[in-house]
Design a protein around this motif. Sequence first.
Motif, short mmCIF file in Angstrom:
data_model
loop_
_atom_site.label_atom_id
_atom_site.label_comp_id
_atom_site.label_asym_id
_atom_site.label_seq_id
_atom_site.Cartn_x
_atom_site.Cartn_y
_atom_site.Cartn_z
N ASP C 94 37.03 -10.18 -43.81
CA ASP C 94 37.00 -9.63 -42.63
C ASP C 94 36.11 -9.63 -41.57
O ASP C 94 36.46 -9.27 -40.10
N GLU C 95 35.06 -8.53 -42.14
CA GLU C 95 34.33 -7.30 -41.64
C GLU C 95 32.82 -8.03 -41.73
O GLU C 95 32.07 -7.11 -41.59
N THR C 96 32.76 -9.72 -41.65
CA THR C 96 31.20 -9.89 -41.72
C THR C 96 29.96 -8.51 -42.40
O THR C 96 29.73 -8.13 -42.75
N GLY C 97 30.80 -8.19 -44.07
CA GLY C 97 30.18 -7.25 -44.30
C GLY C 97 29.72 -6.23 -43.95
O GLY C 97 28.54 -5.88 -44.05
N ALA C 98 29.63 -5.34 -42.62
CA ALA C 98 29.89 -4.21 -42.48
C ALA C 98 30.02 -3.50 -43.65
O ALA C 98 29.15 -2.49 -43.38
N PRO C 99 30.68 -3.37 -44.32
CA PRO C 99 31.42 -2.39 -44.84
C PRO C 99 29.39 -2.25 -46.75
O PRO C 99 29.26 -0.99 -46.56
N GLU C 100 29.46 -3.32 -46.61
CA GLU C 100 28.14 -3.21 -47.73
C GLU C 100 27.06 -3.01 -46.69
O GLU C 100 26.13 -2.20 -47.34
N ARG C 101 26.85 -3.57 -45.61
CA ARG C 101 25.64 -2.76 -44.11
C ARG C 101 25.67 -1.35 -44.40
O ARG C 101 25.13 -0.67 -44.92
N VAL C 102 26.99 -1.43 -43.92
CA VAL C 102 26.74 0.77 -43.29
C VAL C 102 27.26 1.18 -44.37
O VAL C 102 26.63 2.42 -44.31
#
Lengths: 353, 353, 353, 353
Positions: C94-102
């Motif tokens: 549910d975080e739109t891939g933010a962890p992978e991106r950041v």
Amino acid sequence: MPAAPSRMLASDNLAGAHPLVLDAITRANAGHVLAYGNDDFTRRAEAAFNELFDRDVRTLFVYGGTGANVLALASMLQQAECVICTNWSHIHVDETGAPERVLGAKLLDLPCADGKLTPGQVQAAAGARGNPHHAQPGVVSLTQPTELGTLYSPAEVRAICDTAHELGLLVHMDAARIGNATAALGGNRVALRAFTVDAGVDVLSFGGTKAGIVFGEAVVWFDPRRAQRAEYLRKNVTQLHSKMRYISAQYEALLENDLFIDLGRSANAAARALYDATRHHASLGLTSPPAVNSLFPTLRDPAKSRLQEWSFFWDWDAAAHQVRWMTAWDVTASDVAAFAAGVDAVLVDAPKF
Amino acid sequence: MPAAPSRMLASDNLAGAHPLVLDAITRANAGHVLAYGNDDFTRRAEAAFNELFDRDVRTLFVYGGTGANVLALASMLQQAECVICTNWSHIHVDETGAPERVLGAKLLDLPCADGKLTPGQVQAAAGARGNPHHAQPGVVSLTQPTELGTLYSPAEVRAICDTAHELGLLVHMDAARIGNATAALGGNRVALRAFTVDAGVDVLSFGGTKAGIVFGEAVVWFDPRRAQRAEYLRKNVTQLHSKMRYISAQYEALLENDLFIDLGRSANAAARALYDATRHHASLGLTSPPAVNSLFPTLRDPAKSRLQEWSFFWDWDAAAHQVRWMTAWDVTASDVAAFAAGVDAVLVDAPKF
Amino acid sequence: MPAAPSRMLASDNLAGAHPLVLDAITRANAGHVLAYGNDDFTRRAEAAFNELFDRDVRTLFVYGGTGANVLALASMLQQAECVICTNWSHIHVDETGAPERVLGAKLLDLPCADGKLTPGQVQAAAGARGNPHHAQPGVVSLTQPTELGTLYSPAEVRAICDTAHELGLLVHMDAARIGNATAALGGNRVALRAFTVDAGVDVLSFGGTKAGIVFGEAVVWFDPRRAQRAEYLRKNVTQLHSKMRYISAQYEALLENDLFIDLGRSANAAARALYDATRHHASLGLTSPPAVNSLFPTLRDPAKSRLQEWSFFWDWDAAAHQVRWMTAWDVTASDVAAFAAGVDAVLVDAPKF
Amino acid sequence: MPAAPSRMLASDNLAGAHPLVLDAITRANAGHVLAYGNDDFTRRAEAAFNELFDRDVRTLFVYGGTGANVLALASMLQQAECVICTNWSHIHVDETGAPERVLGAKLLDLPCADGKLTPGQVQAAAGARGNPHHAQPGVVSLTQPTELGTLYSPAEVRAICDTAHELGLLVHMDAARIGNATAALGGNRVALRAFTVDAGVDVLSFGGTKAGIVFGEAVVWFDPRRAQRAEYLRKNVTQLHSKMRYISAQYEALLENDLFIDLGRSANAAARALYDATRHHASLGLTSPPAVNSLFPTLRDPAKSRLQEWSFFWDWDAAAHQVRWMTAWDVTASDVAAFAAGVDAVLVDAPKF
């Protein structure tokens, strides 16, 4: 125009590999060995680096120069840190933003006249440490020789390392042309150590491709404890070769009998010969001999274009009408003589300014 | 134990390069050529890829397999998109998180029994498209052959491509072992096209290292318009080699007379021969012949360890007591016979379960 | 249909802020204070966290839940490491891939039946440590309560932490609904500590938004030494608010007299009341009372759609005809009664299966 | 020393929120509304932005200024591109490397005297386009007003936008202090449009926090087609607030009757009053009135420290003995008078240079 030289003066990556290096590849080709560096070629090459620097270092081989720099820096940076470098540095100018992409970190490019940082610049930039609004300077990256063909003396490297270490920063050296630098600064292993490990450099990108091999670069951690994450990082940044023996075998050849220093010496000598053969053209502005293997003469059209079409070389600073002539390890005296004859030919009737 | 085979069955990256490839490197070594692919070797290799696929494709050479996949995916992903793959895929399991690091994108690894995705899985995963709380599936990445030694038929690839394209997704194929796949699916260029471009694949990682070269992989965009950013991206992800001629020359050799298919056929045949020579051991559980060049027998200690010490191979799934035997292009009939004799030796007195 | 409830059962982020929180914002609004947390509101809120956990912790306030998780994980991960979580975890789904991106890091999402990891899964995944081909598991991230409305008992958290720590991994807890969890597991500070710091959790995302505030989340490092880079990282991941007093003041109100536990208790009680009022519909499949504030009944069209149009709630698992009813801190007994009456109305004439 | 002013001149983010903004939060607090922007507050705020710019724009609300810039730039950059900005720009100096981390892209910071870029600099930098060794300039980011308190005229913005667009680049404007800029350049909506959309700006970071709200910034795409990935990107960069109504309601209040312009005008007037009240001290070097709400006087110890201890403000350029005085929307005439009296007091006996 006279006959063009057999080898161009466009860049040292236009040259092929030295025969001893090619032999090493051929010899390494026989039979099966384990992949990823678990082989005798790699063990011998690692030992050769320990000997070269006269201590137990940690050496990892990678594919290319940008990869070597990215791996080195990734192993050195802490979270939210940035890299201090010059506005001429290869990592800043010539790596298509790879460091920013792969590291996610800022390169703080400081202005410089001659490609070289000063301790004062490091100190000033490090003033941002402790301020949570600024990227935190964590690593100083030096290029040796610089992109402008200049050299840091061992004392200059040491002064920067001392400043950096006092401030809590680490020092990376990008030495894609380490053979040229070593040849120019003494020409033996003691000289090499003097401007690297003995001066306080923490991690070294040790170039091979421009020194006369087919592919492969090395990263050397002088304190192996700093390399704890490096083996994972190497693949994490796409730089782990499966058939490692081929890189290792080339490096074994390159380090044996200091071949890389000899090849650097040869390239430097060719550049010096070129300088001697062309400096009489005042319009070239060649006022001091090259420190290593590149000259940055001033050359205007139509002479410039005529010469480039005849034997290609790159523009350097178009606004300043500056071009770059760069010698490789295999450039011969007759190549230099031929090229100088071409310079003479185009400058005879060059327009006067 | 009998005499161990001259070549191990641990992996296809334990083999050296084919003599024709090594010759190509040696021939490419002469003289100066421009760097970064602006040379005749590269132009010929690019033309060879056009011929191979019978259309104008865009081909870029890179250093390694992880780099090829990362470059391909970077050129295909839009902002905030993710990659659909299997939980066995090389990009997910065996690249040390490089895709996530360099792409900044999620790999959505879907469970699979045999290394293969299905159109239904793609459709279900694509249900997240349009919901701003979920990473947006944008690319499907298939491995051919899969990490489990299975193959997608051309019809299976086409079904996935059709589903993907209807949903607005692109399809990447990671074909590190493309020679093995081609040999198994028909053994000629028509067969190759059938499971790649003709099936709808958009971008292909075309393996070279495991097929018998020293280093270098290729990425092929079947629609060159999708490669508009690719040349910048190649250096941006640390995968641009300066002395490009060496990779190009190897690929020229690899494609000439379909050498890569021949080498794949040879490795596949060796695996089949090994299967035939060992399947009589019921405890190995080898119930069907290999699709390409790997077998995944069940083997327990002490037989397993004795065999590994004698001629090394890798554990695969320790919990399931599964190991992997993999043949390279250079494995001979006598290697297979020798290895099978070793299997016979350790299994004769293996404990019964 | 009867009258719809005044408050929906769609999510706990549909509720406004508690009056005491809004008062705190209004009071904090007067005059000038220094920015970025150098103010008395922040100092008091930090002290309140020390009291809450009965030790000197390090607390940083951020904007939102995704930001809190990303900051926590960034401070915990080493180079080339990945995060172990479940396939239901908020960071994964549910975080739109933010962890992978950041983070540039893989989330290793493990399958689970009930939203919960087990020590055995952690142990198995950690088997990749030391293998340079695999992303290195470095952090275990638990969600408490889970996205499926279940809870880890303190003993379960401790077992995972013990396993993780023995293997050299750290443990993060994403507790966006920490008030609900605390209320359910004992309802006081001792209970809170039992499933967090006393169980061995290293870093905690302490939710505020869903607990009844306007905006702002907290990250708590139980060992402040792990937070050395955190202050820089907070801005480095875009999560530093300049007018910090507004977040701090809300947290002061939220922690005072354990308001967050009271609000969690209230939401939990409403969910329990809803369960009691609707479980007689066997088709809903509500076989056990909610652990916290969500129910996942089975509901099919047309009953489902009629009910959603009347008082909105979200589909959960369309394939399984499952929906989610979730209560917020402000849902009243009459809201529950009204909603249950609507359920009765649509299910009276629901088709029988 | 005289009595210190009630409000400091340290920064505009030391001020609280305007009462109308706080009222809007309080009114927005009642009852349940859907999360993530699917509510009437957000629809009204979006409509208010359409009205403000007199066209259909796409507006997304985010948490903070760094997040706004990162979201805007992420939506504008293509693969392997970089951002042209000045060496004084907030994104380069004051965001702790967040753009590099989250975008994975280089910020190409160009030297400037007054915080402003020129079309010539854009043109020169864009010379790297097409060269695969250099990060590709893709976006020009302007700050308006600049960090040095200067303003681009509408004609200057237009000249840069024209140059950028001719070269294929997009233009981002970071307008964290847009009320101040608008007030200074005409003070109405026509003036606002003149230096933004009418001048050719593509994407705008529209500041709110410094203009007098509690939290929240807006990103405005003048061509909504450029915002196609933006909704996903917002959460992908950790900037999606669940309880969106609170940001939206504040922006509704901020845009109603041009409140943000009034507040900017008020802050600008206070800075001008301060200039008038202190410029007689020649040592301050205040030779021209402020364009917006900041002054950069020269001040040395002990006067500087005495003044800072009495009413805090920040050092700006320590080497140049320069400090920054900045007014917020709520700074009153008596605050200015009180501060000026303090300046008089410390400068009376200041050492002469």
